[in-house]
Design an enzyme around this catalytic site. Structure first.
Site, short mmCIF file in Angstrom:
data_model
loop_
_atom_site.label_atom_id
_atom_site.label_comp_id
_atom_site.label_asym_id
_atom_site.label_seq_id
_atom_site.Cartn_x
_atom_site.Cartn_y
_atom_site.Cartn_z
CG ASP A 50 -2.27 0.69 0.94
OD1 ASP A 50 -2.22 1.77 0.33
OD2 ASP A 50 -3.33 0.19 1.33
CG HIS B 173 -1.39 1.11 -3.59
ND1 HIS B 173 -1.17 0.26 -4.64
CD2 HIS B 173 -2.24 0.47 -2.76
CE1 HIS B 173 -1.87 -0.86 -4.46
NE2 HIS B 173 -2.51 -0.76 -3.32
#
Length: 519
Positions: free
Chosen positions: A295, A329
């Site tokens: 993430d 991300h």
């Protein structure tokens, strides 16, 4: 070239070897300590261990050819005693539950002393830190979390005061006061603590345990690897954190924090395993950390609406330097939980590689008038294979109401107490190569435009075989490839020595920008 001392304990020190390199030094250096070679390094942020308390050290940095590039002197801190967890009954065999033995050592440790975890694998549940001590995990030691929810205490979200006028918050989940499992290392209201060493904190999370149905509260929300709530003067140095159940390092309503020379490693497909998420924290220094995860690498947060309105506590004075972000991300993200605001965030001298985005701002209508972003600076950054280097998304679509008409409408709404505000963003000396989707994507609110974007010496180029994707997560944004620099709903944009190469169409797209300047 400059040698700086960043931190020291009775047993360790962290230095910065500043020769112009980013994360990696320009060449390999020998580190000489009191005339003895102790290590060879090629990292700007370098930690030394196995030092002795209250000892004077002369540190020299030498090239491999023997040239002295600089030196510093320091004295290690005082240490009263060391408590070895094995003397408290810890076995370190990876099978026996060593939680109570290690916790006993922590609770028994006097001020200015060390709890020592040496060679072995120590199976544990939650451990709670104590003020004014150090916890060292040596290079051949693993603190290994047992993936059994029954071994983790639950921290309640809110506890009402006796007179029903105040509240006590312990647990949190994605910006709201909700119950959560206590983390592998948990600090509640502690101060003057150092957690350090060359060892490993292993979360043992997988799709068979913590990552199964990751958004569903099962008894409580998932634990972090390190959770600090209401803490002050905390240093975390040298360790490897991996396979986290959720956010890896989560300081919360805490001040004066240092994270030096760490490695944070989680699988690329692991859910919500952010690397380091300072939430409503002040004075945070993050240097020399390597992230590779599933993430956002660093996500700066400041709560959702409830805490934003009640406490109005922003995240402020945060510096990120000499870090390597891979496979996340976002390399550095702000939000989306940012109702308290984020001010004075500086990211400099960092490498971003194979992340979806470089800078990633996530906000939207409803975050509130205290959700102010200001003095956000990115300086001297190198990116490679970052899909979209710069993204500001004021229509972030996640959460239950994220796709509502109010949040996603591009129509002009009244600016009121629900409206967030982005003020000044600065980007200097940035080079991004092998990009895929868009050079930049700034999507402001029509009723509260991004106030000012300044870019200087920013150069972005695309790869030959790019992958198509969406530049930001909001409704109506179409997938694209090799899109230029898109600025929408911005008051002032000053672009000096900014280039985009390899794009499909025009390099700069200004849409409802009041004062666009390309110099």
């Amino acid at each position: 070239m400059e040698i700086r001392l960043l931190a020291k304990t009775a047993r360790s020190a962290t230095i910065a070897i500043e020769d112009g390199g980013i994360y990696y030094t320009g060449e390999k250096y020998d580190v000489i300590l009191n005339s003895q070679l102790v290590l060879t390094t090629e990292r700007v942020i370098t930690s030394l261990f196995s030092l002795k308390p209250e000892t004077d050290y002369q540190l020299e940095v030498m090239t491999k050819s023997g040239e002295n590039k600089g030196q510093i002197s320091f004295t290690t801190d005082y240490e009263f005693v060391t408590l070895d967890v094995r003397e408290f009954g810890a076995r370190g065999d990876g099978i026996h539950n060593d939680t109570s033995a290690i916790q006993a050592a922590i609770l028994s440790c006097p001020e200015h002393s060390r709890v020592l975890i040496t060679k072995g694998t120590y199976a544990v549940g939650s451990l709670f830190l104590k003020s004014n001590i150090s916890l060292e995990i040596t290079g051949d030691a693993v603190l290994s979390a047992i993936p059994n929810k029954g071994l983790y205490p639950i921290l309640p979200g809110l506890v009402e005061s006796y007179d029903e006028k105040e509240e006590y918050n312990l647990g949190t989940w994605e910006g709201n006061p909700l119950k959560m499992y206590a983390s592998i290392l948990t600090g509640i209201g502690v101060e003057n603590v150092t957690v350090y060493g060359e060892g490993t904190v292993e979360g043992n999370a997988s799709v068979d345990n913590w990552w199964k149905n990751p958004k569903v509260m099962d008894g409580a929300f998932r634990p972090r690897m390190l959770f600090l709530n209401g803490c002050r003067n905390i240093t975390v140095q040298g360790l490897l954190f991996q396979n986290s159940p959720c956010w890896t390092l989560h300081p919360y309503f805490s001040d004066d924090l240092k994270f030096y020379g760490l490695t944070v490693r989680n699988p690329a497909n692991s859910p919500n395993t952010d690397g380091l998420d300072p939430e409503s924290c002040v004075n945070v220094d993050i240097a020399g950390v390597k992230f590779s995860l599933g993430d956002d690498c660093i996500a700066v947060k400041a709560g959702k609406i409830y805490f934003g309105k009640k406490y109005k506590r922003s995240s402020e004075n945060i510096k990120v330097s000499q870090c390597l972000m891979e496979n996340g991300h976002g390399a550095v993200t702000i939000g989306s939980e940012m109702a308290g605001g984020v001010k004075r965030l500086t990211v400099e001298n960092c490498l971003f590689s194979h992340t979806d985005r470089g800078l990633r701002i996530k906000t939207r209508r409803g975050r509130g008038e205290d959700a102010v972003l200001d003095e956000i600076v990115f300086r001297n950054i190198k990116m490679d294979h970052v899909m979209t280097p710069l993204v500001v998304n004021c229509f972030y679509c996640c959460d239950p109401d994220g796709k509502s008409e109010y949040v996603q409408s591009r129509e002009l709404y009244p600016a009121d107490e629900r409206t967030p505000h982005i003020k000044k963003l600065v980007f200097e000396h940035i080079k991004a190569t092998n990009c895929h989707v868009a050079a930049a994507y700034f999507d402001g609110l029509p009723e509260q435009k991004i106030e000012e974007i300044r870019m200087q010496d920013v150069h972005i180029s695309f790869c030959e075989n790019p992958v198509m994707d969406v530049p930001s997560m909001s409704v109506g944004v179409e997938p694209c490839v090799r899109k230029g620099m898109y600025l929408h709903n911005v008051k002032k944009a000053i672009l000096s020595d900014v280039t985009v190469t390899g794009q499909e169409k025009e390099p700069f797209i200004f849409d409802n920008v009041e004062e666009p300047q390309v110099l």
